[in-house]
Design a protein around this motif. Structure first.
Motif, PDB file in Angstrom:
ATOM      1  N   VAL A  63      31.988  36.569  38.818  1.00  0.00           N
ATOM      2  CA  VAL A  63      31.121  36.725  39.997  1.00  0.00           C
ATOM      3  C   VAL A  63      31.474  35.709  41.071  1.00  0.00           C
ATOM      4  O   VAL A  63      31.523  36.026  42.254  1.00  0.00           O
ATOM      5  CB  VAL A  63      29.635  36.524  39.626  1.00  0.00           C
ATOM      6  CG1 VAL A  63      28.770  36.714  40.840  1.00  0.00           C
ATOM      7  CG2 VAL A  63      29.231  37.454  38.549  1.00  0.00           C
ATOM      8  N   VAL A  64      31.689  34.468  40.640  1.00  0.00           N
ATOM      9  CA  VAL A  64      31.946  33.433  41.635  1.00  0.00           C
ATOM     10  C   VAL A  64      33.433  33.205  41.828  1.00  0.00           C
ATOM     11  O   VAL A  64      33.827  32.236  42.460  1.00  0.00           O
ATOM     12  CB  VAL A  64      31.257  32.107  41.255  1.00  0.00           C
ATOM     13  CG1 VAL A  64      29.810  32.147  41.638  1.00  0.00           C
ATOM     14  CG2 VAL A  64      31.428  31.803  39.804  1.00  0.00           C
ATOM     15  N   ASN A  65      34.253  34.107  41.288  1.00  0.00           N
ATOM     16  CA  ASN A  65      35.683  34.002  41.544  1.00  0.00           C
ATOM     17  C   ASN A  65      35.922  34.207  43.036  1.00  0.00           C
ATOM     18  O   ASN A  65      35.600  35.255  43.586  1.00  0.00           O
ATOM     19  CB  ASN A  65      36.410  35.076  40.742  1.00  0.00           C
ATOM     20  CG  ASN A  65      37.890  34.850  40.731  1.00  0.00           C
ATOM     21  OD1 ASN A  65      38.455  34.463  41.747  1.00  0.00           O
ATOM     22  ND2 ASN A  65      38.507  35.065  39.606  1.00  0.00           N
ATOM     23  N   CYS A  66      36.464  33.190  43.672  1.00  0.00           N
ATOM     24  CA  CYS A  66      36.557  33.218  45.137  1.00  0.00           C
ATOM     25  C   CYS A  66      37.342  34.417  45.644  1.00  0.00           C
ATOM     26  O   CYS A  66      37.065  34.921  46.723  1.00  0.00           O
ATOM     27  CB  CYS A  66      37.198  31.958  45.678  1.00  0.00           C
ATOM     28  SG  CYS A  66      37.096  30.543  44.612  1.00  0.00           S
ATOM     29  N   ILE A  67      38.326  34.895  44.873  1.00  0.00           N
ATOM     30  CA  ILE A  67      39.159  35.994  45.359  1.00  0.00           C
ATOM     31  C   ILE A  67      38.300  37.200  45.708  1.00  0.00           C
ATOM     32  O   ILE A  67      38.461  37.821  46.758  1.00  0.00           O
ATOM     33  CB  ILE A  67      40.170  36.438  44.289  1.00  0.00           C
ATOM     34  CG1 ILE A  67      41.093  35.286  43.919  1.00  0.00           C
ATOM     35  CG2 ILE A  67      40.981  37.608  44.770  1.00  0.00           C
ATOM     36  CD1 ILE A  67      41.987  35.629  42.752  1.00  0.00           C
ATOM     37  N   ILE A  68      37.372  37.514  44.813  1.00  0.00           N
ATOM     38  CA  ILE A  68      36.623  38.760  44.982  1.00  0.00           C
ATOM     39  C   ILE A  68      35.709  38.689  46.194  1.00  0.00           C
ATOM     40  O   ILE A  68      35.680  39.599  47.033  1.00  0.00           O
ATOM     41  CB  ILE A  68      35.850  39.067  43.689  1.00  0.00           C
ATOM     42  CG1 ILE A  68      36.881  39.322  42.581  1.00  0.00           C
ATOM     43  CG2 ILE A  68      34.939  40.259  43.861  1.00  0.00           C
ATOM     44  CD1 ILE A  68      36.321  39.430  41.220  1.00  0.00           C
ATOM     45  N   LEU A  69      34.998  37.567  46.328  1.00  0.00           N
ATOM     46  CA  LEU A  69      34.127  37.424  47.496  1.00  0.00           C
ATOM     47  C   LEU A  69      34.958  37.360  48.776  1.00  0.00           C
ATOM     48  O   LEU A  69      34.592  37.929  49.805  1.00  0.00           O
ATOM     49  CB  LEU A  69      33.262  36.178  47.346  1.00  0.00           C
ATOM     50  CG  LEU A  69      32.103  36.098  48.324  1.00  0.00           C
ATOM     51  CD1 LEU A  69      31.150  37.259  48.092  1.00  0.00           C
ATOM     52  CD2 LEU A  69      31.363  34.790  48.186  1.00  0.00           C
ATOM     53  N   ALA A  70      36.110  36.681  48.681  1.00  0.00           N
ATOM     54  CA  ALA A  70      36.959  36.560  49.864  1.00  0.00           C
ATOM     55  C   ALA A  70      37.460  37.922  50.319  1.00  0.00           C
ATOM     56  O   ALA A  70      37.505  38.212  51.513  1.00  0.00           O
ATOM     57  CB  ALA A  70      38.145  35.642  49.572  1.00  0.00           C
ATOM     58  N   ARG A  71      37.818  38.793  49.376  1.00  0.00           N
ATOM     59  CA  ARG A  71      38.309  40.122  49.763  1.00  0.00           C
ATOM     60  C   ARG A  71      37.164  40.959  50.317  1.00  0.00           C
ATOM     61  O   ARG A  71      37.349  41.740  51.251  1.00  0.00           O
ATOM     62  CB  ARG A  71      38.939  40.853  48.571  1.00  0.00           C
ATOM     63  CG  ARG A  71      40.251  40.346  48.113  1.00  0.00           C
ATOM     64  CD  ARG A  71      41.061  39.657  49.140  1.00  0.00           C
ATOM     65  NE  ARG A  71      41.736  40.554  50.068  1.00  0.00           N
ATOM     66  CZ  ARG A  71      42.425  40.143  51.103  1.00  0.00           C
ATOM     67  NH1 ARG A  71      42.538  38.856  51.351  1.00  0.00           N
ATOM     68  NH2 ARG A  71      43.012  41.004  51.903  1.00  0.00           N
ATOM     69  N   ALA A  72      35.979  40.814  49.721  1.00  0.00           N
ATOM     70  CA  ALA A  72      34.835  41.583  50.210  1.00  0.00           C
ATOM     71  C   ALA A  72      34.535  41.184  51.649  1.00  0.00           C
ATOM     72  O   ALA A  72      34.374  42.037  52.531  1.00  0.00           O
ATOM     73  CB  ALA A  72      33.620  41.333  49.319  1.00  0.00           C
ATOM     74  N   GLU A  73      34.459  39.874  51.873  1.00  0.00           N
ATOM     75  CA  GLU A  73      34.109  39.364  53.195  1.00  0.00           C
ATOM     76  C   GLU A  73      35.258  39.581  54.188  1.00  0.00           C
ATOM     77  O   GLU A  73      35.052  40.030  55.302  1.00  0.00           O
ATOM     78  CB  GLU A  73      33.776  37.870  53.061  1.00  0.00           C
ATOM     79  CG  GLU A  73      33.847  37.051  54.319  1.00  0.00           C
ATOM     80  CD  GLU A  73      32.575  37.150  55.120  1.00  0.00           C
ATOM     81  OE1 GLU A  73      31.593  37.696  54.580  1.00  0.00           O
ATOM     82  OE2 GLU A  73      32.584  36.696  56.274  1.00  0.00           O
ATOM     83  N   GLY A  74      36.480  39.254  53.751  1.00  0.00           N
ATOM     84  CA  GLY A  74      37.597  39.237  54.683  1.00  0.00           C
ATOM     85  C   GLY A  74      38.244  40.590  54.884  1.00  0.00           C
ATOM     86  O   GLY A  74      38.891  40.829  55.890  1.00  0.00           O
TER      87      GLY A  74
END
Lengths: 206, 205
Positions: B109-120
């Protein structure tokens, strides 16, 4: 096992033997990103200690009084814990901004970053939900035990990130092979530090 | 440029040019921690790819209705749902793997890659491109994870064991166990990044 000794073991285990950064590799992003200066590392360490303790407290209450009695913990714990942490970070940020502007200036930039800091979620999950902790003692933590564990984890994070920043500041000016400059060198330092922390393995039978 | 070639480009970008681990340096923690066995690497890579692809698709398809101010909590809820799916399926079908990966599964969940791809990416791009982007980023992640775990398992134990079968064996020698211990992860990764840097510097000249 004597009560005080048990707390001592939990604390020491979280702080040194299963050090969150060097032995378990959790939260390496802030280690690599923030540890270029000692001052910022101290700020980060303080904010993590603060947020982590609060996150574990709230998650513990949520798990033991809401999720577990309703039998939904098994499949709802991930979204619930992460939302607790995100909301908490936001709340803490607003609170500090109002109550103590100097502290906000010192901690402000790190606070939003902490939401995605895996250390907070890891500490909360391990301290609260049974079955994740690899420490050789407890299966289910009471609230004080969970708090002692979390504080141990947070201090372990702080100690390592500050030591790391000191070493990195020194190495900034030393001649190293070109290909190793920057991140690779930081990882080599981490390897050597981790070697040192391995010396604590099996201490006190943990 | 038709639809298909751009999709392919999105895929290639994650695999090489913007490889999340080697170039962007995000989401390292899990890679270092679980790359002690190739088997772990495969499962972790697949889980992360699954979450990446599906959270990208969902976010890209509902992006027009997401209010800007609360987008991060919405992303996290979407991601957390898919992580829960992975968490429960692994627990049900592969208990030994689940046991070894432990806290790393919820930590996706807090893996930065996933949030970064969602946001970016997924928040600004159509579904098809986001799908390819997720697939590419997941593939890039998995490849690095596999390279790391092959090096570490081969050097650290002298053999590669996959689903209880020995695939490669280096013969009888005393393997340097440091590679599967904690410092080995840092050392291996440092050397990989240094190699990549060297390659880039050569190319520049």
């Amino acid at each position: 096992m004597n009560e005080v000794y048990r707390y001592f073991l939990i604390f020491l285990g979280a702080l040194l033997i299963y050090n969150i950064l060097l032995i378990r590799f959790i939260a390496l992003c802030p280690l690599m990103g923030v540890s270029t200066q000692v001052e910022t590392s101290i700020g980060m360490a303080m904010s993590v200690l603060f947020v982590m303790t609060m996150a574990t407290t709230v998650s513990w209450v949520a798990w033991n009084y809401v999720l577990e009695p309703l039998h939904v913990g098994e499949f709802l714990y991930i979204p619930v814990f992460i939302l607790i942490i995100a909301a908490l970070v936001q709340f803490v940020e607003m609170f500090i901004k109002r109550s103590s502007p100097p502290l906000y200036r010192a901690m402000g930039i790190y606070l939003p970053l902490i939401t995605t800091n895996c250390a907070v979620l890891a500490a909360a999950t391990e301290a609260v939900k049974p079955g994740f902790l690899k420490l050789n003692i407890a299966y289910h933590f009471s609230l004080p035990e969970a708090l002692v564990y979390t504080i141990g984890v947070a201090l372990g994070f702080g100690v390592v990130i500050i030591v790391f920043a000191c070493i990195r500041e020194r190495l900034e000016t030393s001649p190293v092979p070109h290909a190793f400059r920057g991140t690779p060198l930081a990882f080599i330092i981490a390897a050597i530090l981790s070697l040192a922390f391995m010396g604590f393995a099996n201490l006190l039978g943990l | 440029m038709n639809e298909e070639t751009t999709g392919w480009q999105e895929f290639k970008k994650g695999l090489i040019l913007e490889n999340p681990l080697m170039v962007l340096m995000v989401g390292l923690c899990a890679v270092l921690a679980i790359s002690t066995r190739v088997e772990n690497g495969i499962f972790m890579g697949l889980s992360a790819t699954f979450v990446l692809v599906f959270s990208n698709i969902i976010i890209a398809s509902i992006r027009k209705w997401i209010p800007d101010q609360i987008r991060i909590p919405i992303f996290i809820v979407v991601i957390a749902s898919f992580v829960t799916i992975v968490d429960l399926s692994l627990k049900a079908y592969f208990p030994p793997v689940y046991e070894r990966l432990g806290v790393w599964i919820p930590l996706i969940v807090v893996n930065c890659i996933i949030l970064a791809r969602a946001e970016g990416y997924a928040y600004r791009n159509p579904v098809w491109h986001s799908f390819m982007d997720g697939l590419g980023m997941g593939a890039g992640y998995t490849v690095v994870l596999l390279v790391m775990s092959i090096i570490r398992e081969l050097l650290g134990t002298g053999q590669i064991v996959l689903f209880d079968k020995t695939i490669i064996s280096l013969g009888p020698f005393n393997p340097p166990a440091i590679f599967i211990l904690f410092p080995g992860a840092f050392l291996t990764f440092a050397c990989l990044v240094a190699l990549l840097n060297r390659y880039k510097m050569r190319k520049k000249k």
